[in-house]
Design a protein around this motif. Sequence first.
Motif, PDB file in Angstrom:
ATOM      1  N   SER A 102     103.123   2.322  20.536  1.00  0.00           N
ATOM      2  CA  SER A 102     104.486   1.854  19.884  1.00  0.00           C
ATOM      3  C   SER A 102     105.267   1.149  21.086  1.00  0.00           C
ATOM      4  CB  SER A 102     105.425   2.996  19.318  1.00  0.00           C
ATOM      5  OG  SER A 102     105.716   3.863  20.259  1.00  0.00           O
ATOM      6  N   ARG A 103     106.111   0.347  20.718  1.00  0.00           N
ATOM      7  CA  ARG A 103     106.844  -0.385  21.934  1.00  0.00           C
ATOM      8  C   ARG A 103     108.420  -0.462  21.321  1.00  0.00           C
ATOM      9  NH1 ARG A 103     104.169  -5.779  22.561  1.00  0.00           N
ATOM     10  NH2 ARG A 103     106.031  -6.288  23.842  1.00  0.00           N
ATOM     11  N   ASP A 104     109.173  -0.714  22.585  1.00  0.00           N
ATOM     12  CA  ASP A 104     110.693  -0.635  22.410  1.00  0.00           C
ATOM     13  C   ASP A 104     111.117  -1.792  23.229  1.00  0.00           C
ATOM     14  OD1 ASP A 104     113.341  -0.603  22.481  1.00  0.00           O
ATOM     15  OD2 ASP A 104     113.377   1.401  22.761  1.00  0.00           O
TER      16      ASP A 104
ATOM     17  N   ASN B 255     108.432 -11.373  30.468  1.00  0.00           N
ATOM     18  CA  ASN B 255     109.100 -11.622  29.398  1.00  0.00           C
ATOM     19  C   ASN B 255     108.609 -10.445  28.047  1.00  0.00           C
ATOM     20  OD1 ASN B 255     110.621 -12.129  26.884  1.00  0.00           O
ATOM     21  ND2 ASN B 255     109.919 -14.312  27.185  1.00  0.00           N
ATOM     22  N   PHE B 256     108.910  -9.191  28.336  1.00  0.00           N
ATOM     23  CA  PHE B 256     108.171  -8.151  27.543  1.00  0.00           C
ATOM     24  C   PHE B 256     107.937  -8.411  26.215  1.00  0.00           C
ATOM     25  CE2 PHE B 256     106.561  -3.824  27.423  1.00  0.00           C
ATOM     26  CZ  PHE B 256     107.092  -3.260  26.175  1.00  0.00           C
ATOM     27  N   ARG B 257     108.971  -9.006  25.392  1.00  0.00           N
ATOM     28  CA  ARG B 257     109.006  -9.097  24.098  1.00  0.00           C
ATOM     29  C   ARG B 257     107.628 -10.074  23.487  1.00  0.00           C
ATOM     30  NH1 ARG B 257     113.083  -8.944  21.453  1.00  0.00           N
ATOM     31  NH2 ARG B 257     114.631  -8.300  23.151  1.00  0.00           N
ATOM     32  N   THR B 258     107.340 -10.853  24.497  1.00  0.00           N
ATOM     33  CA  THR B 258     106.272 -11.889  24.002  1.00  0.00           C
ATOM     34  C   THR B 258     105.049 -11.431  24.412  1.00  0.00           C
ATOM     35  OG1 THR B 258     106.258 -13.161  26.275  1.00  0.00           O
ATOM     36  CG2 THR B 258     107.993 -13.681  24.728  1.00  0.00           C
ATOM     37  N   LYS B 259     104.722 -10.264  25.147  1.00  0.00           N
ATOM     38  CA  LYS B 259     103.471  -9.869  25.576  1.00  0.00           C
ATOM     39  C   LYS B 259     102.620  -8.698  24.951  1.00  0.00           C
ATOM     40  CE  LYS B 259     103.568 -12.150  29.615  1.00  0.00           C
ATOM     41  NZ  LYS B 259     102.432 -13.107  29.684  1.00  0.00           N
ATOM     42  N   GLY B 260     101.610  -8.845  24.716  1.00  0.00           N
ATOM     43  CA  GLY B 260     100.711  -7.765  24.074  1.00  0.00           C
ATOM     44  C   GLY B 260     100.509  -6.815  25.198  1.00  0.00           C
TER      45      GLY B 260
ATOM     46  N   SER C 285     102.727  -8.437  20.407  1.00  0.00           N
ATOM     47  CA  SER C 285     104.147  -8.854  20.531  1.00  0.00           C
ATOM     48  C   SER C 285     105.049  -8.446  19.050  1.00  0.00           C
ATOM     49  CB  SER C 285     104.344 -10.134  20.807  1.00  0.00           C
ATOM     50  OG  SER C 285     103.677 -11.149  20.141  1.00  0.00           O
ATOM     51  N   GLY C 286     103.719  -8.796  17.977  1.00  0.00           N
ATOM     52  CA  GLY C 286     104.155  -8.806  16.680  1.00  0.00           C
ATOM     53  C   GLY C 286     104.037  -7.324  15.949  1.00  0.00           C
TER      54      GLY C 286
END
Length: 114
Positions: A69-71, A27-32, A52-53
Amino acid sequence: VQLQASGGGLVQAGGSLRLSCVASGINFRTKGMAWYRQAPGKQRELVAGITSGHATNYEDSVKGRFTISRDNSQNTVYLQMNSLRPEDTAVYYCSTIFNWQRIWGQGTLVTVSS
């Protein structure tokens, strides 16, 4: 769970590269997420991390030169590397924690020539 890194290569000192790491099975969006590197004969070290933030942290030698950065829509974390130096030469790995264990991608080689 899979982390697929890409974007490494050979670049002259002062040049730039952008690394990408696509994650699957989490669950990528919840992961550092983090980028590490390992130079020949040296221990693996943390280069940059992003929560994640979207809070970020950097190893001192890359501050002001590298940007993580992340998408979340693409399950991808990036490492933009500018003003590269020969001492940045290493295999770069993306990483995260899954089931209380640190997992690693396959690594991508960055070589900076002087």
